[in-house]
Write a protein that holds these residues in place. Structure first.
Motif, PDB file in Angstrom:
ATOM      1  N   UNK A  21      12.645   4.464   7.048  1.00 37.18           N
ATOM      2  CA  UNK A  21      11.512   5.374   8.381  1.00 37.18           C
ATOM      3  C   UNK A  21      10.298   5.977   7.260  1.00 37.18           C
ATOM      4  N   UNK A  22      11.429   6.446   5.555  1.00 38.52           N
ATOM      5  CA  UNK A  22       9.930   7.193   5.290  1.00 38.52           C
ATOM      6  C   UNK A  22       9.382   6.143   4.609  1.00 38.52           C
ATOM      7  N   UNK A  23       9.317   4.729   4.432  1.00 45.40           N
ATOM      8  CA  UNK A  23       8.768   3.990   3.600  1.00 45.40           C
ATOM      9  C   UNK A  23       7.898   3.777   4.824  1.00 45.40           C
ATOM     10  N   UNK A  24       7.635   3.666   6.075  1.00 44.15           N
ATOM     11  CA  UNK A  24       6.473   4.197   6.999  1.00 44.15           C
ATOM     12  C   UNK A  24       5.608   5.098   6.859  1.00 44.15           C
ATOM     13  N   UNK A  25       6.292   6.182   6.941  1.00 40.05           N
ATOM     14  CA  UNK A  25       5.430   7.184   6.608  1.00 40.05           C
ATOM     15  C   UNK A  25       4.678   6.998   5.756  1.00 40.05           C
ATOM     16  N   UNK A  26       5.052   7.076   4.320  1.00 40.50           N
ATOM     17  CA  UNK A  26       4.455   6.720   3.186  1.00 40.50           C
ATOM     18  C   UNK A  26       3.391   5.592   3.368  1.00 40.50           C
ATOM     19  N   UNK A  27       3.894   4.568   4.009  1.00 42.18           N
ATOM     20  CA  UNK A  27       2.662   3.714   3.956  1.00 42.18           C
ATOM     21  C   UNK A  27       1.299   4.409   4.831  1.00 42.18           C
ATOM     22  N   UNK A  28       1.671   4.837   5.884  1.00 42.87           N
ATOM     23  CA  UNK A  28       0.729   5.418   6.488  1.00 42.87           C
ATOM     24  C   UNK A  28      -0.264   6.542   6.364  1.00 42.87           C
ATOM     25  N   UNK A  29       0.433   7.538   5.413  1.00 41.80           N
ATOM     26  CA  UNK A  29       0.021   8.044   4.092  1.00 41.80           C
ATOM     27  C   UNK A  29      -1.107   7.466   3.289  1.00 41.80           C
ATOM     28  N   UNK A  30      -0.797   6.500   2.928  1.00 39.12           N
ATOM     29  CA  UNK A  30      -1.294   5.566   2.221  1.00 39.12           C
ATOM     30  C   UNK A  30      -2.558   4.336   2.194  1.00 39.12           C
ATOM     31  N   UNK A  31      -2.934   4.915   4.286  1.00 43.16           N
ATOM     32  CA  UNK A  31      -3.523   3.647   4.390  1.00 43.16           C
ATOM     33  C   UNK A  31      -4.954   4.621   4.443  1.00 43.16           C
ATOM     34  N   UNK A  32      -5.484   4.625   3.885  1.00 45.58           N
ATOM     35  CA  UNK A  32      -6.898   5.744   3.773  1.00 45.58           C
ATOM     36  C   UNK A  32      -7.684   4.689   2.960  1.00 45.58           C
ATOM     37  N   UNK A  33      -8.797   4.304   2.872  1.00 52.44           N
ATOM     38  CA  UNK A  33      -9.728   3.205   1.359  1.00 52.44           C
ATOM     39  C   UNK A  33      -9.147   2.420   0.919  1.00 52.44           C
ATOM     40  N   UNK A  34      -8.808   1.623   1.619  1.00 52.63           N
ATOM     41  CA  UNK A  34      -7.997   0.480   1.016  1.00 52.63           C
ATOM     42  C   UNK A  34      -7.229  -0.153   2.181  1.00 52.63           C
ATOM     43  N   UNK A  35      -7.228  -1.893   2.121  1.00 51.42           N
ATOM     44  CA  UNK A  35      -7.153  -2.905   2.962  1.00 51.42           C
ATOM     45  C   UNK A  35      -5.051  -1.668   3.895  1.00 51.42           C
ATOM     46  N   UNK A  36      -5.371  -2.288   5.102  1.00 46.63           N
ATOM     47  CA  UNK A  36      -4.022  -1.388   6.077  1.00 46.63           C
ATOM     48  C   UNK A  36      -2.608  -2.436   4.472  1.00 46.63           C
ATOM     49  N   UNK A  37      -2.704  -3.423   4.425  1.00 45.11           N
ATOM     50  CA  UNK A  37      -1.526  -4.301   3.877  1.00 45.11           C
ATOM     51  C   UNK A  37      -1.270  -3.698   2.764  1.00 45.11           C
ATOM     52  N   UNK A  38      -2.874  -3.849   1.716  1.00 46.75           N
ATOM     53  CA  UNK A  38      -1.898  -2.685   0.228  1.00 46.75           C
ATOM     54  C   UNK A  38      -1.558  -1.588   0.894  1.00 46.75           C
ATOM     55  N   UNK A  39      -2.213  -0.627   2.219  1.00 44.79           N
ATOM     56  CA  UNK A  39      -1.360   0.381   1.862  1.00 44.79           C
ATOM     57  C   UNK A  39      -0.017   0.379   2.546  1.00 44.79           C
ATOM     58  N   UNK A  40       0.176  -0.534   2.917  1.00 45.20           N
ATOM     59  CA  UNK A  40       1.992  -0.672   3.279  1.00 45.20           C
ATOM     60  C   UNK A  40       2.568  -1.796   2.790  1.00 45.20           C
ATOM     61  N   UNK A  41       1.856  -2.440   2.026  1.00 42.75           N
ATOM     62  CA  UNK A  41       2.727  -2.848   0.797  1.00 42.75           C
ATOM     63  C   UNK A  41       3.167  -1.603  -0.265  1.00 42.75           C
ATOM     64  N   UNK A  42       2.896  -0.551  -0.584  1.00 44.24           N
ATOM     65  CA  UNK A  42       2.895   0.364  -1.314  1.00 44.24           C
ATOM     66  C   UNK A  42       4.309   0.876  -1.566  1.00 44.24           C
ATOM     67  N   UNK A  43       5.420   1.703  -0.623  1.00 43.63           N
ATOM     68  CA  UNK A  43       6.333   1.881  -0.683  1.00 43.63           C
ATOM     69  C   UNK A  43       7.193   1.137  -1.125  1.00 43.63           C
ATOM     70  N   UNK A  44       7.268   0.075  -0.618  1.00 37.11           N
ATOM     71  CA  UNK A  44       7.758  -0.996  -1.392  1.00 37.11           C
ATOM     72  C   UNK A  44       7.420  -1.277  -3.409  1.00 37.11           C
ATOM     73  N   UNK A  45       6.617  -1.368  -3.661  1.00 40.05           N
ATOM     74  CA  UNK A  45       6.231  -0.982  -4.999  1.00 40.05           C
ATOM     75  C   UNK A  45       6.801  -0.152  -5.687  1.00 40.05           C
TER      76      UNK A  45
END
Length: 198
Positions: A21-45
């Motif tokens: 759930x934390x990864x999903x929340x952080x992905x949502x946080x990162x989801x701005x001004x970048x492509x969605x896939x980039x934002x949602x792969x951020x938590x894994x990175x």
């Protein structure tokens, strides 16, 4: 909780989003001004760079801010604005530690109405009304978290069969449909703005 998620369009990153759930929340946080896939792969990175297979709110909250910024800035950067996003991710985790004992599921676990979940999401650092509604729709549509009235509380993002946001992405085809919707919305907004100026 483990769900099949296809937001990052990258198996390891999506697997993490589905069980964390934390990864999903952080992905949502990162989801701005970048492509969605980039934002949602951020938590894994971030998890990999921190030497783990999941994110830990306490660990991130306590991390040295400069070191955490460096972690997100390393090539390839986690976001177009790694410095400000590193700060936001830490603020989010600090808030979760203070308010929810570091457990993001506590935001929605014992809550009976969608409106209350949305309001709690809205209080998170880096989350505004739109992000909160999209995340609420994501919880309902893909994670099976469906408090009473969640669709209404999520606004148009909660609509059945809509292709408006991350909440509606289940693979490459739906990603393309959401992208088309967003481009159309941008075009309409530009046209409306141009009409207003004349």
């Amino acid at each position: 909780m483990s769900t099949t998620i296809r937001l990052a369009q990258q198996p390891e990153a999506d697997e993490l989003l589905g069980r964390s759930p934390l990864a999903a929340l952080v992905g949502m946080l990162l989801d701005q001004q970048v492509p969605m896939e980039w934002a949602f792969s951020g938590p894994y990175t971030i998890a990999v760079r921190m030497g783990g297979d999941d994110l830990d709110a306490r660990e991130i909250a306590a991390y040295d801010p400069d070191a955490f910024t460096a972690l997100l800035s390393d090539k390839p950067a986690v976001h177009r604005y790694p410095g400000s996003m590193a700060r936001r991710v830490q603020q989010l985790c600090q808030y979760l530690v203070e308010q929810y004992d570091g457990d993001p599921t506590a935001i929605w676990r014992d809550i009976t109405t969608g409106a209350e979940v949305r309001d709690r999401l809205n209080e998170l650092p880096g989350f505004g009304k739109q992000k909160s509604q999209i995340f609420l729709a994501l919880l309902g549509k893909q994670f099976g978290v469906r408090p009473e009235g969640w669709r209404a509380a999520a606004g148009a993002y909660g609509d059945e069969g809509a292709y408006r946001s991350a909440a509606d992405i289940t693979g490459p085809e739906s990603l393309a449909r959401v992208r088309a919707f967003k481009q159309e919305a941008k075009r309409a907004a530009k046209t409306a703005k141009a009409t207003k100026q004349h």
